[in-house]
Design an enzyme around this catalytic site. Structure first.
Site, PDB file in Angstrom:
ATOM      1  N   LYS A   1      -4.085  25.446 -29.265  1.00 27.38           N
ATOM      2  CA  LYS A   1      -5.134  24.490 -29.634  1.00 27.38           C
ATOM      3  C   LYS A   1      -6.102  25.097 -30.665  1.00 27.38           C
ATOM      4  CE  LYS A   1      -4.007  21.324 -26.420  1.00 27.38           C
ATOM      5  NZ  LYS A   1      -2.769  21.939 -25.911  1.00 27.38           N
TER       6      LYS A   1
HETATM    7  C1  LIG Z   1      -1.578  21.491 -25.502  1.00 32.57           C
HETATM    8  C2  LIG Z   1      -0.488  22.429 -25.169  1.00 32.57           C
HETATM    9  C3  LIG Z   1       0.871  22.059 -25.262  1.00 32.57           C
HETATM   10  C4  LIG Z   1       1.313  20.669 -25.632  1.00 32.57           C
HETATM   11  O1  LIG Z   1       1.062  20.353 -26.986  1.00 32.57           O
HETATM   12  P1  LIG Z   1       1.074  18.841 -27.483  1.00 32.57           P
HETATM   13  O2  LIG Z   1       0.582  18.878 -28.883  1.00 32.57           O
HETATM   14  O3  LIG Z   1       0.118  18.110 -26.558  1.00 32.57           O
HETATM   15  O4  LIG Z   1       2.466  18.335 -27.360  1.00 32.57           O
HETATM   16  C5  LIG Z   1       1.834  23.021 -24.987  1.00 32.57           C
HETATM   17  N1  LIG Z   1       1.481  24.267 -24.592  1.00 32.57           N
HETATM   18  C6  LIG Z   1       0.193  24.644 -24.473  1.00 32.57           C
HETATM   19  C7  LIG Z   1      -0.116  26.030 -24.016  1.00 32.57           C
HETATM   20  C8  LIG Z   1      -0.844  23.752 -24.763  1.00 32.57           C
HETATM   21  O5  LIG Z   1      -2.125  24.140 -24.631  1.00 32.57           O
END
Ligand SMILES: *Cc1c(COP(=O)(O)O)cnc(C)c1O
Length: 466
Positions: free
Chosen positions: A112
């Protein structure tokens, strides 16, 4: 660059407008009016750029005239300056044709940060030009809240208040939010569940006088600017492995479909991407869709990979819009039908078109633990549960022989120490800059599940800073 809504009933906006608005007024998601295309020569010219310079080049057509290229470049450099790895997004080779791209070297140890660090600076830049301020509110069950707080702390045009369910997040996740003591950051623990937090968030936005008075804004995963900031690392990986003169495949542990949509966008922009692999845990709505055109909602089940515990992947609407040849009426109808019946109707012809690019794979918790162990035994690599699903998916759905697959490693193993310890008997340690996380002072308030109480809290924080 101008942006249109997937549901066709919202005014067209520029990048800055889309950044600040998040969701379109008609409930749809913003999409670029046309896709920028890079030629083979354009891609080749990007080889050898530093990651921040590459990110600015790739994002530039999306940002359009909203921000000058020099300013955008500066923002990208500042955004990634705090990452722990000099390559920002290092590639690790696991097998001859299998790589992991580590997206977790940012401040909160999850992918993120890749978009959120840029977003905080984009907000600050756009708000400075308008001499405006915003109050960002969000609800989190874990990773998103801390990434947003780290991105916005101490930015003088932003106040940020994040709601989390009291005593229902992991200790590491809570402390990553509550130990940020900047005066523009508010942490509110709600006596309730994550769903209660989300309902409170919706109610805050639905209170129009309050929303206007506080200039409320959101940074959730449907914000187009987040998708745009996630495209460059796909480009970086592909260029490193020989693109545009060689195809690559990507495997992505998927929740809200934002990360993999960025990979799809890179392909749409001319990057030679042979295949996209969706990894899911037991919450497998996308994999069921890709396997047998069954996109039907089921209750969310907790798993070892909580950031993928999702049934409705909001960004899927963007792919649907493209699949329907950008027909907003058909998109709005399909989304309405999905909400009403719990099932998405996609014709066989359209489904086959999706399947020419996307492949699905699911792994339950025992399988995830086994994959973490297998990887550690095979090459000494420690993968967190999300990353392990992406890597397993890549091995299960290999593209044509000789095409390398890059699996996205989305979280640092130390973010999920219990799962790792259970799998390999090793407790991964936090990076040095977070080593004292458990000893840092915390600040948060506990509030009842009550809109008036939350509004009073937000108003007080904003009042102190304006
Ligand atoms: C948010 C997240 C995901 C999923 O990503 P999306 O963009 O929502 O598909 C996968 N792994 C981790 C560690 C995340 O924080």
């Amino acid at each position: 660059m101008r942006y249109i809504s997937t549901r066709g009933q919202a005014p067209v906006r520029d990048f800055a407008g889309v950044l600040l608005a998040g969701l379109a007024e008609d409930g749809g998601l913003f999409m670029p009016e046309s896709w920028p295309l890079f030629s083979a020569a354009d891609w080749r010219a990007m080889r050898g750029l530093s990651y921040p310079d590459l990110a600015a080049r790739v994002m530039c057509p999306f940002v359009g005239r909203s921000i000058a290229f020099e300013a955008l470049t500066k923002i990208c450099h500042e955004a990634y300056a705090g990452f722990d790895h000099p390559a920002v997004v290092p590639l690790v080779q696991l097998e001859t044709h299998l790589f992991a791209q580590e997206l977790f070297h940012g401040p909160t140890l999850a992918f993120k940060d890749m978009a959120m660090q840029v977003l905080g600076l984009l907000f600050q830049h756009v708000l400075a030009e308008r001499n405006a301020r915003v109050t960002i509110v969000g609800a989190t069950s874990g990773d998103t809240g801390s990434a947003a707080i780290e991105a916005c702390a101490n930015r003088d045009r932003i106040d940020i208040v994040i709601l989390h369910p009291h005593a229902r997040t992991s200790l590491v996740q809570r402390r990553q939010m509550t130990t940020v003591l900047a005066p523009n950051v508010g942490n509110v623990a709600i006596e309730g569940t994550f769903d209660d937090c989300q309902d409170l968030l919706k109610a805050l936005f639905a209170d129009v006088p309050f929303r206007t008075e506080m200039s409320l804004s959101a940074v959730n995963s449907i914000n187009w600017a987040r998708i745009a900031a996630q495209i460059p690392y796909y480009v970086a990986a592909a260029l490193a492995l020989g693109a545009p003169d060689r195809e690559v495949a990507f495997s992505v542990p998927t929740g809200n479909f934002g990360n993999i949509l960025a990979a799809w966008a890179a392909r749409r922009m001319g990057l030679p991407v042979a295949r996209l692999i969706v990894g899911s845990n037991r919450n497998d709505i996308l994999t069921r869709f890709l396997e047998r055109n069954d996109m039907s909602m089921a209750p969310v089940e907790p798993s070892l990979s909580p950031s993928m515990d999702i049934q409705v992947s909001s960004n899927f609407e963007r792919l649907l819009f493209e699949l329907f040849d950008r027909d907003p009426v058909a998109t709005a109808d399909a989304m309405r039908g999905f909400r009403a019946t719990g099932r998405m109707a996609v014709s066989d012809a359209d489904w086959h078109r999706v399947r020419t690019v996307f492949h699905g794979f699911r792994l339950d918790d025992p399988g995830t633990t086994a994959e973490i162990r297998r990887l550690h035994d095979a090459c000494g690599y420690l993968a967190d549960p999300h990353s392990a699903i992406g890597i397993a998916a890549a091995r299960a759905q290999p593209p044509a022989h000789g095409v390398p697959t890059v699996a996205m490693a989305t979280a640092h193993p130390a973010k999920f120490p219990d799962a790792i310890e259970q799998a390999v008997g090793i407790r991964p340690v936090l990076p040095p800059r977070l080593a004292d996380l458990m000893a840092r002072p915390e600040r948060f308030v506990v509030l009842p599940n009550d809109l008036a109480a939350v509004e009073a809290n937000v108003r007080a924080l904003v009042g102190r800073n304006r």
